[in-house]
Write a protein that holds these residues in place. Structure first.
Motif, PDB file in Angstrom:
ATOM      1  N   TRP A  27       0.836  -1.205   0.000  1.00 33.14           N
ATOM      2  CA  TRP A  27       0.000   0.000   0.000  1.00 33.14           C
ATOM      3  C   TRP A  27       0.863   1.244   0.000  1.00 33.14           C
ATOM      4  CZ3 TRP A  27       1.129   2.674   4.470  1.00 33.14           C
ATOM      5  CH2 TRP A  27       1.527   1.928   5.599  1.00 33.14           C
ATOM      6  N   LEU A  28       0.290   2.328  -0.509  1.00 30.54           N
ATOM      7  CA  LEU A  28       0.899   3.654  -0.437  1.00 30.54           C
ATOM      8  C   LEU A  28      -0.190   4.614   0.032  1.00 30.54           C
ATOM      9  CD1 LEU A  28       3.292   5.412  -2.885  1.00 30.54           C
ATOM     10  CD2 LEU A  28       1.251   6.610  -2.128  1.00 30.54           C
ATOM     11  N   ARG A  29       0.090   5.347   1.074  1.00 31.58           N
ATOM     12  CA  ARG A  29      -0.924   6.249   1.620  1.00 31.58           C
ATOM     13  C   ARG A  29      -0.321   7.622   1.930  1.00 31.58           C
ATOM     14  NH1 ARG A  29      -3.492   2.642   0.073  1.00 31.58           N
ATOM     15  NH2 ARG A  29      -5.273   1.566   1.011  1.00 31.58           N
ATOM     16  N   TYR A  30      -1.164   8.642   1.809  1.00 26.77           N
ATOM     17  CA  TYR A  30      -0.812  10.005   2.206  1.00 26.77           C
ATOM     18  C   TYR A  30      -1.444  10.270   3.558  1.00 26.77           C
ATOM     19  CZ  TYR A  30       0.042  10.238  -2.807  1.00 26.77           C
ATOM     20  OH  TYR A  30       0.487   9.971  -4.075  1.00 26.77           O
ATOM     21  N   VAL A  31      -0.675  10.804   4.494  1.00 24.42           N
ATOM     22  CA  VAL A  31      -1.235  11.177   5.790  1.00 24.42           C
ATOM     23  C   VAL A  31      -1.108  12.691   5.951  1.00 24.42           C
ATOM     24  CG1 VAL A  31       0.953  10.606   6.977  1.00 24.42           C
ATOM     25  CG2 VAL A  31      -1.142  10.856   8.301  1.00 24.42           C
ATOM     26  N   VAL A  32      -2.231  13.332   6.214  1.00 32.10           N
ATOM     27  CA  VAL A  32      -2.258  14.785   6.402  1.00 32.10           C
ATOM     28  C   VAL A  32      -1.734  15.085   7.801  1.00 32.10           C
ATOM     29  CG1 VAL A  32      -3.734  16.830   6.539  1.00 32.10           C
ATOM     30  CG2 VAL A  32      -4.178  15.082   4.798  1.00 32.10           C
ATOM     31  N   HIS A  58      -6.393   6.742  -1.224  1.00 25.90           N
ATOM     32  CA  HIS A  58      -4.970   6.730  -0.872  1.00 25.90           C
ATOM     33  C   HIS A  58      -4.637   7.758   0.210  1.00 25.90           C
ATOM     34  CE1 HIS A  58      -3.906   3.855  -3.947  1.00 25.90           C
ATOM     35  NE2 HIS A  58      -4.586   4.559  -4.834  1.00 25.90           N
ATOM     36  N   VAL A  59      -5.580   8.641   0.550  1.00 29.55           N
ATOM     37  CA  VAL A  59      -5.405   9.559   1.677  1.00 29.55           C
ATOM     38  C   VAL A  59      -6.010   8.901   2.909  1.00 29.55           C
ATOM     39  CG1 VAL A  59      -5.844  11.872   2.583  1.00 29.55           C
ATOM     40  CG2 VAL A  59      -5.597  11.535   0.112  1.00 29.55           C
ATOM     41  N   LEU A  60      -5.255   8.823   3.993  1.00 27.69           N
ATOM     42  CA  LEU A  60      -5.800   8.227   5.223  1.00 27.69           C
ATOM     43  C   LEU A  60      -7.047   8.983   5.664  1.00 27.69           C
ATOM     44  CD1 LEU A  60      -2.717   7.403   7.525  1.00 27.69           C
ATOM     45  CD2 LEU A  60      -3.944   5.881   5.983  1.00 27.69           C
ATOM     46  N   ASN A  61      -8.001   8.253   6.207  1.00 30.41           N
ATOM     47  CA  ASN A  61      -9.244   8.877   6.681  1.00 30.41           C
ATOM     48  C   ASN A  61      -8.985   9.842   7.827  1.00 30.41           C
ATOM     49  OD1 ASN A  61     -10.997   7.487   4.895  1.00 30.41           O
ATOM     50  ND2 ASN A  61     -10.809   5.655   6.169  1.00 30.41           N
ATOM     51  N   ALA A  72      -5.741   7.428  16.199  1.00 33.49           N
ATOM     52  CA  ALA A  72      -6.605   7.125  15.054  1.00 33.49           C
ATOM     53  C   ALA A  72      -5.765   6.881  13.802  1.00 33.49           C
ATOM     54  CB  ALA A  72      -7.594   8.264  14.818  1.00 33.49           C
ATOM     55  N   VAL A  73      -4.763   7.741  13.572  1.00 36.35           N
ATOM     56  CA  VAL A  73      -3.879   7.573  12.410  1.00 36.35           C
ATOM     57  C   VAL A  73      -3.091   6.275  12.522  1.00 36.35           C
ATOM     58  CG1 VAL A  73      -1.795   8.473  11.286  1.00 36.35           C
ATOM     59  CG2 VAL A  73      -3.675  10.018  11.838  1.00 36.35           C
ATOM     60  N   ASN A  74      -2.479   6.045  13.683  1.00 37.80           N
ATOM     61  CA  ASN A  74      -1.670   4.838  13.857  1.00 37.80           C
ATOM     62  C   ASN A  74      -2.516   3.573  13.805  1.00 37.80           C
ATOM     63  OD1 ASN A  74       0.782   6.190  14.070  1.00 37.80           O
ATOM     64  ND2 ASN A  74       0.565   6.529  16.266  1.00 37.80           N
ATOM     65  N   GLY A  75      -3.754   3.652  14.310  1.00 39.40           N
ATOM     66  CA  GLY A  75      -4.665   2.511  14.228  1.00 39.40           C
ATOM     67  C   GLY A  75      -5.020   2.179  12.786  1.00 39.40           C
ATOM     68  N   GLU A  76      -5.189   3.229  11.985  1.00 36.76           N
ATOM     69  CA  GLU A  76      -5.496   3.018  10.564  1.00 36.76           C
ATOM     70  C   GLU A  76      -4.307   2.364   9.845  1.00 36.76           C
ATOM     71  OE1 GLU A  76      -7.416   5.628   6.886  1.00 36.76           O
ATOM     72  OE2 GLU A  76      -7.174   6.578   8.845  1.00 36.76           O
ATOM     73  N   ILE A  77      -3.100   2.806  10.188  1.00 37.69           N
ATOM     74  CA  ILE A  77      -1.899   2.217   9.575  1.00 37.69           C
ATOM     75  C   ILE A  77      -1.740   0.758  10.020  1.00 37.69           C
ATOM     76  CG2 ILE A  77       0.622   2.348   9.438  1.00 37.69           C
ATOM     77  CD1 ILE A  77       0.270   5.433   9.871  1.00 37.69           C
ATOM     78  N   GLU A  78      -2.009   0.502  11.293  1.00 38.90           N
ATOM     79  CA  GLU A  78      -1.933  -0.872  11.797  1.00 38.90           C
ATOM     80  C   GLU A  78      -2.910  -1.777  11.034  1.00 38.90           C
ATOM     81  OE1 GLU A  78      -2.479  -3.379  15.993  1.00 38.90           O
ATOM     82  OE2 GLU A  78      -3.107  -1.282  15.876  1.00 38.90           O
ATOM     83  N   GLY A  79      -4.085  -1.236  10.730  1.00 39.35           N
ATOM     84  CA  GLY A  79      -5.069  -1.996   9.957  1.00 39.35           C
ATOM     85  C   GLY A  79      -4.555  -2.332   8.562  1.00 39.35           C
ATOM     86  N   LEU A  80      -3.851  -1.378   7.944  1.00 37.71           N
ATOM     87  CA  LEU A  80      -3.269  -1.617   6.620  1.00 37.71           C
ATOM     88  C   LEU A  80      -2.177  -2.685   6.675  1.00 37.71           C
ATOM     89  CD1 LEU A  80      -2.947   2.106   5.449  1.00 37.71           C
ATOM     90  CD2 LEU A  80      -4.406   0.379   4.377  1.00 37.71           C
ATOM     91  N   ILE A  81      -1.380  -2.650   7.753  1.00 43.92           N
ATOM     92  CA  ILE A  81      -0.317  -3.651   7.935  1.00 43.92           C
ATOM     93  C   ILE A  81      -0.926  -5.048   8.062  1.00 43.92           C
ATOM     94  CG2 ILE A  81       1.497  -4.470   9.506  1.00 43.92           C
ATOM     95  CD1 ILE A  81       2.025  -1.479  10.180  1.00 43.92           C
ATOM     96  N   GLN A  82      -1.960  -5.152   8.905  1.00 45.71           N
ATOM     97  CA  GLN A  82      -2.594  -6.457   9.118  1.00 45.71           C
ATOM     98  C   GLN A  82      -3.266  -6.959   7.835  1.00 45.71           C
ATOM     99  OE1 GLN A  82      -5.170  -6.076  12.524  1.00 45.71           O
ATOM    100  NE2 GLN A  82      -3.482  -6.155  13.973  1.00 45.71           N
ATOM    101  N   ALA A  83      -3.864  -6.028   7.085  1.00 47.85           N
ATOM    102  CA  ALA A  83      -4.499  -6.413   5.818  1.00 47.85           C
ATOM    103  C   ALA A  83      -3.465  -6.959   4.835  1.00 47.85           C
ATOM    104  CB  ALA A  83      -5.241  -5.233   5.215  1.00 47.85           C
ATOM    105  N   ALA A  84      -2.272  -6.341   4.842  1.00 46.29           N
ATOM    106  CA  ALA A  84      -1.192  -6.803   3.959  1.00 46.29           C
ATOM    107  C   ALA A  84      -0.714  -8.193   4.375  1.00 46.29           C
ATOM    108  CB  ALA A  84      -0.031  -5.803   3.973  1.00 46.29           C
ATOM    109  N   TRP A  85      -0.702  -8.431   5.684  1.00 41.47           N
ATOM    110  CA  TRP A  85      -0.317  -9.769   6.192  1.00 41.47           C
ATOM    111  C   TRP A  85      -1.394 -10.814   5.905  1.00 41.47           C
ATOM    112  CZ3 TRP A  85       1.338  -8.040  11.804  1.00 41.47           C
ATOM    113  CH2 TRP A  85       2.587  -7.395  11.736  1.00 41.47           C
ATOM    114  N   GLY A  86      -2.626 -10.345   5.756  1.00 42.23           N
ATOM    115  CA  GLY A  86      -3.739 -11.276   5.555  1.00 42.23           C
ATOM    116  C   GLY A  86      -4.212 -11.905   6.853  1.00 42.23           C
ATOM    117  N   ARG A  87      -3.904 -11.253   7.972  1.00 37.07           N
ATOM    118  CA  ARG A  87      -4.342 -11.754   9.284  1.00 37.07           C
ATOM    119  C   ARG A  87      -4.340 -10.603  10.295  1.00 37.07           C
ATOM    120  NH1 ARG A  87       0.560 -12.294  11.970  1.00 37.07           N
ATOM    121  NH2 ARG A  87       2.359 -12.513  10.610  1.00 37.07           N
TER     122      ARG A  87
END
Length: 270
Positions: free
Chosen positions: A182-187, A211-214, A255-270
């Motif tokens: 993933w590639l994301r922009y964080v404001v 691609h912009v974090l929520n 909230a930002v770090n939680g969103e990134i953690e979610g992306l990491i876990q999604a990439a791992w598939g678990r």
């Protein structure tokens, strides 16, 4: 000025606090990330001890020799200092000699040795597109781009990304794997009450979509005040701040770090 180091530090520390084994690598010769974690490059790293020691072309040392424990459980650090500039100076000579040593594989190759020791590696890159940054981008499996929501900053970022794309295209043709999970922009440094900033955030969301974090990192006196004593918001005593200021800043970071953690876990598939 877009908050790269602040974002990297809070992300690495939050993941460590949540139980992940994290390796943080300071690739910036200015070493702000290292300073934030108690390393004084000009005093503590006189005899080396940066990633440069492990990726240099002559007599590199094993990466484990430059990894240091931090005062955070689960967070290890490879600090930085001006030695990292040597990689920028040496690489053109190696390329000119056509020695067959590919600069963009060096960071990825040495990380393989400690891959099983960590869950996540966070790399804080220098603010320019040099050989270090390209080598880090080649080693990375995901990219986080920090953006201050003002027109000049966004325009500058777009030019930087265009330049990055062109150069990494050449690197990919040379055999590097430039695919990312993933590639994301964080404001960052976001002020919700600032009309022009809100317009820029809306513009970015229209331009870059998902691609912009929520969530965004709020501009907060709590974060900047913590930085004065070389600390992050996860370290300072909350009693030092007005309760609402502290909680608002902490909520935005989590909230930002939680969103990134979610992306990491999604990439791992678990």
């Amino acid at each position: 000025g877009s908050g790269k180091t602040t974002t990297s530090a809070h992300l690495a520390q939050k993941l460590a606090l949540d139980g992940y084994k994290v390796l943080a690598i300071d690739l910036d010769p200015q070493a702000s990330f290292s300073a934030l974690h108690g390393f004084q490059p000009e005093f503590d790293l006189i005899d080396g001890g940066t990633l440069y020691d492990a990726i240099r072309y002559e007599d590199p040392v094993p990466i484990r020799e430059v990894i240091q424990k931090s005062y955070f459980t689960n967070l290890d650090i490879i600090p930085g200092n001006l030695d990292l500039m040597e990689f920028e100076h040496e690489t053109p000579h190696v390329l000119a000699e056509r020695s067959g040593q590919m600069f963009f594989t060096r960071v990825g190759e040495i990380l393989v040795d400690v891959e099983s020791d960590y869950d996540v590696v966070v790399m804080d890159c220098p603010p320019q597109l040099g050989f270090l940054t390209m080598s880090a981008l080649s080693a990375a499996t995901a990219v986080l781009v920090t953006v201050h929501p003002q027109m000049l900053d966004v325009m500058s970022m777009c030019q930087f990304l265009l330049m990055t794309s062109n150069l990494l295209g050449v690197v990919a043709e040379a055999g590097a794997d430039m695919s990312y999970d993933w590639l994301r922009y964080v404001v960052t440094r976001y002020e919700p009450g600032d009309g022009p900033q809100n317009q820029m955030v809306s513009f970015m969301r229209a331009l870059f979509g998902e691609h912009v974090l929520n969530h965004s990192v709020l501009k907060s006196t709590a974060i900047s005040d913590a930085g004065i004593t070389k600390q992050t918001l996860y370290e300072v005593e909350r009693t030092q701040f007005v309760r609402a200021t502290y909680e608002r800043a902490m909520e935005s970071l989590n909230a930002v770090n939680g969103e990134i953690e979610g992306l990491i876990q999604a990439a791992w598939g678990r």
